[in-house]
Design an enzyme around this catalytic site. Sequence first.
Site, PDB file in Angstrom:
ATOM      1  N   GLY A  99      23.542   5.806  16.725  1.00  8.16           N
ATOM      2  CA  GLY A  99      23.119   5.818  18.174  1.00  8.16           C
ATOM      3  C   GLY A  99      24.196   6.329  19.036  1.00  8.16           C
ATOM      4  O   GLY A  99      23.760   7.165  19.796  1.00  8.16           O
ATOM      5  N   SER A 100      25.325   5.596  19.077  1.00  2.00           N
ATOM      6  CA  SER A 100      26.319   6.106  19.977  1.00  2.00           C
ATOM      7  C   SER A 100      26.667   7.539  19.796  1.00  2.00           C
ATOM      8  O   SER A 100      26.666   8.087  21.028  1.00  2.00           O
ATOM      9  CB  SER A 100      27.568   5.528  19.667  1.00  2.00           C
ATOM     10  OG  SER A 100      27.424   4.029  19.760  1.00  2.00           O
ATOM     11  N   CYS A 117      31.358  -9.658  26.645  1.00  2.81           N
ATOM     12  CA  CYS A 117      31.466  -8.507  25.840  1.00  2.81           C
ATOM     13  C   CYS A 117      32.411  -8.351  24.751  1.00  2.81           C
ATOM     14  O   CYS A 117      33.260  -9.351  24.809  1.00  2.81           O
ATOM     15  CB  CYS A 117      31.197  -7.311  26.825  1.00  2.81           C
ATOM     16  SG  CYS A 117      32.872  -6.996  27.417  1.00  2.81           S
ATOM     17  N   HIS A 151      20.412   1.259  11.732  1.00  3.96           N
ATOM     18  CA  HIS A 151      20.952  -0.218  11.494  1.00  3.96           C
ATOM     19  C   HIS A 151      20.042  -1.273  12.487  1.00  3.96           C
ATOM     20  O   HIS A 151      20.101  -2.363  12.116  1.00  3.96           O
ATOM     21  CB  HIS A 151      22.207  -0.700  11.511  1.00  3.96           C
ATOM     22  CG  HIS A 151      22.913  -0.667  12.535  1.00  3.96           C
ATOM     23  ND1 HIS A 151      23.480  -1.828  13.399  1.00  3.96           N
ATOM     24  CD2 HIS A 151      23.329   0.402  13.573  1.00  3.96           C
ATOM     25  CE1 HIS A 151      23.729  -1.613  14.528  1.00  3.96           C
ATOM     26  NE2 HIS A 151      23.915  -0.234  14.872  1.00  3.96           N
ATOM     27  N   GLN A 177      16.540   0.921  20.457  1.00  5.24           N
ATOM     28  CA  GLN A 177      15.826  -0.454  20.089  1.00  5.24           C
ATOM     29  C   GLN A 177      14.216  -0.182  20.011  1.00  5.24           C
ATOM     30  O   GLN A 177      13.488  -1.085  19.656  1.00  5.24           O
ATOM     31  CB  GLN A 177      15.985  -1.144  21.315  1.00  5.24           C
ATOM     32  CG  GLN A 177      17.325  -1.714  21.608  1.00  5.24           C
ATOM     33  CD  GLN A 177      17.743  -2.736  20.360  1.00  5.24           C
ATOM     34  OE1 GLN A 177      17.023  -3.499  19.840  1.00  5.24           O
ATOM     35  NE2 GLN A 177      19.193  -3.004  20.094  1.00  5.24           N
ATOM     36  N   THR A 207      30.529  16.386   5.712  1.00  4.48           N
ATOM     37  CA  THR A 207      29.562  16.171   4.798  1.00  4.48           C
ATOM     38  C   THR A 207      28.756  15.134   4.965  1.00  4.48           C
ATOM     39  O   THR A 207      29.187  13.956   5.334  1.00  4.48           O
ATOM     40  CB  THR A 207      30.307  15.885   3.312  1.00  4.48           C
ATOM     41  OG1 THR A 207      31.100  17.150   3.269  1.00  4.48           O
ATOM     42  CG2 THR A 207      29.385  15.883   2.285  1.00  4.48           C
TER      43      THR A 207
HETATM   44  C1  LIG Z   1      22.823  -0.188  19.017  1.00  4.45           C
HETATM   45  C2  LIG Z   1      22.318   0.404  20.083  1.00  4.45           C
HETATM   46  C3  LIG Z   1      23.218   1.818  20.384  1.00  4.45           C
HETATM   47  C4  LIG Z   1      24.380   1.921  19.468  1.00  4.45           C
HETATM   48  O1  LIG Z   1      23.860   2.384  18.258  1.00  4.45           O
HETATM   49  P1  LIG Z   1      25.034   2.474  16.997  1.00  4.45           P
HETATM   50  O2  LIG Z   1      24.421   2.967  16.074  1.00  4.45           O
HETATM   51  O3  LIG Z   1      25.571   1.063  16.932  1.00  4.45           O
HETATM   52  O4  LIG Z   1      26.158   3.251  17.466  1.00  4.45           O
HETATM   53  C5  LIG Z   1      22.841   2.529  21.469  1.00  4.45           C
HETATM   54  N1  LIG Z   1      21.832   2.030  22.257  1.00  4.45           N
HETATM   55  C6  LIG Z   1      21.140   1.165  22.149  1.00  4.45           C
HETATM   56  C7  LIG Z   1      20.234   0.667  23.009  1.00  4.45           C
HETATM   57  C8  LIG Z   1      21.551   0.170  21.036  1.00  4.45           C
HETATM   58  O5  LIG Z   1      20.657  -1.039  20.953  1.00  4.45           O
END
Ligand SMILES: *Cc1c(COP(=O)(O)O)cnc(C)c1O
Length: 395
Positions: free
Chosen positions: A70-71, A324, A201, A179, A237
């Site tokens: 996500g990041s 945090c 995840h 989320q 890859t």
């Molecule tokens: C967990 C989360 C992320 C980050 O995702 P990762 O796969 O851990 O990098 C970004 N935004 C929200 C809202 C999240 O809950």
Amino acid sequence: MFVYADHAATTKISPCALEAYNQTAWAFYGNPSSLHTEGQHAKEVLEKSRETIATILNATPREIYFTSGGSEADNQAILSAAYAGAKKGKKKIVSTAIEHHAVLHTLEKLKKEGFEIVLLPVGQEGIVKAEDVANCIGEDTALVSVMLANNEIGTLQPVEEIGKICREKGVLFHTDAVQAVGHIPVDVAEIGCDYLALSAHKFGGPKGVGVLFAKRGAPLTPLIEGGAQESGKRAGTEDLPAIAAMAAALKASVADMGATNALLKKLQTKLIEGLSRIPHSALNGDRERRLAGNVSFCFEGCEGEALLLYLDDEGICASSGSACTSGSLDPSHVLLAIGRVHDVAHGSLRLTLGPENTEADVDYLLEKIPEVVEKVRSFSPVWRDLKEGKRQFIL
Ligand SMILES: *Cc1c(COP(=O)(O)O)cnc(C)c1O
């Protein structure tokens, strides 16, 4: 007893995802970019996974880019839109005060580079007003970034309305749906977004893999240079076992979504009712417009970190907005944004439930949490002052 109630932090890999991971790692070890048979078999798995995810999101496979999570997806979407905007003299970005750090820290970086960043308020309920977004967009606006569901308090944002506004005004729209995907229906056409981020995840897939949806024609620049993977937009890859596992996990969580949400709603109601009986406590965020698995509370005069450690001793995995990962004692920006004062925000507890939680889990949480809150309060100087009337109760 052991209760895992931290699904917003991460989830256990689902059996079908683990199976897909193992099978792919073993049987499809080829490099999808190789021209030989092993490579082409791997390529088929890659494209099949892309198709599965595209269909679920109502996107086309070409709009799906695999990332490390996500990041990375949030970073790439925001930076791509910002730099494309800057070329046309548009250097304003509109977002909210409750975004994930993957968004907020990217925006801070852009601010240092001369972009104007506006973080809209979300009110006590923790929901941004679409009208505020509309009023904030100007000729100079390059991007609007509003998350779909908040990771701390679970509140759902009016992304469809915001998407409509952005389309009318010709502004790019990114939504962090990390989320939401796998938990509630997510349709990129209905939202009308140009970019959407998701992470495996958070819905039973492996860690370190995610997706950036980028609508056809939306600006997209690589963060990682190298080979021509992912249409030249993300070199390296592909982590094929993780990608196949992500597709399997998403398919399974979407298939079970109705049943899972019915269960979670029932558990959530019971948990909220039970925790509300603790004196000087309050639910964080709107009661109705939130994810079914999210229960976030503040307990006045109760240190959040101590709460977590004593709960852990009782076999309960939860989380608090108060501390945090950087080890700083700043309270959560989300809780401050919904108007919790520092002291109150420090006493927060986030319980996020998943499909494997049971009513017995909730009964156990409702047995232990009030005890632990009382214990932590018993040695809190803030609580003593409150009891002795030297301070006023807020909650
Ligand atoms: C967990 C989360 C992320 C980050 O995702 P990762 O796969 O851990 O990098 C970004 N935004 C929200 C809202 C999240 O809950």
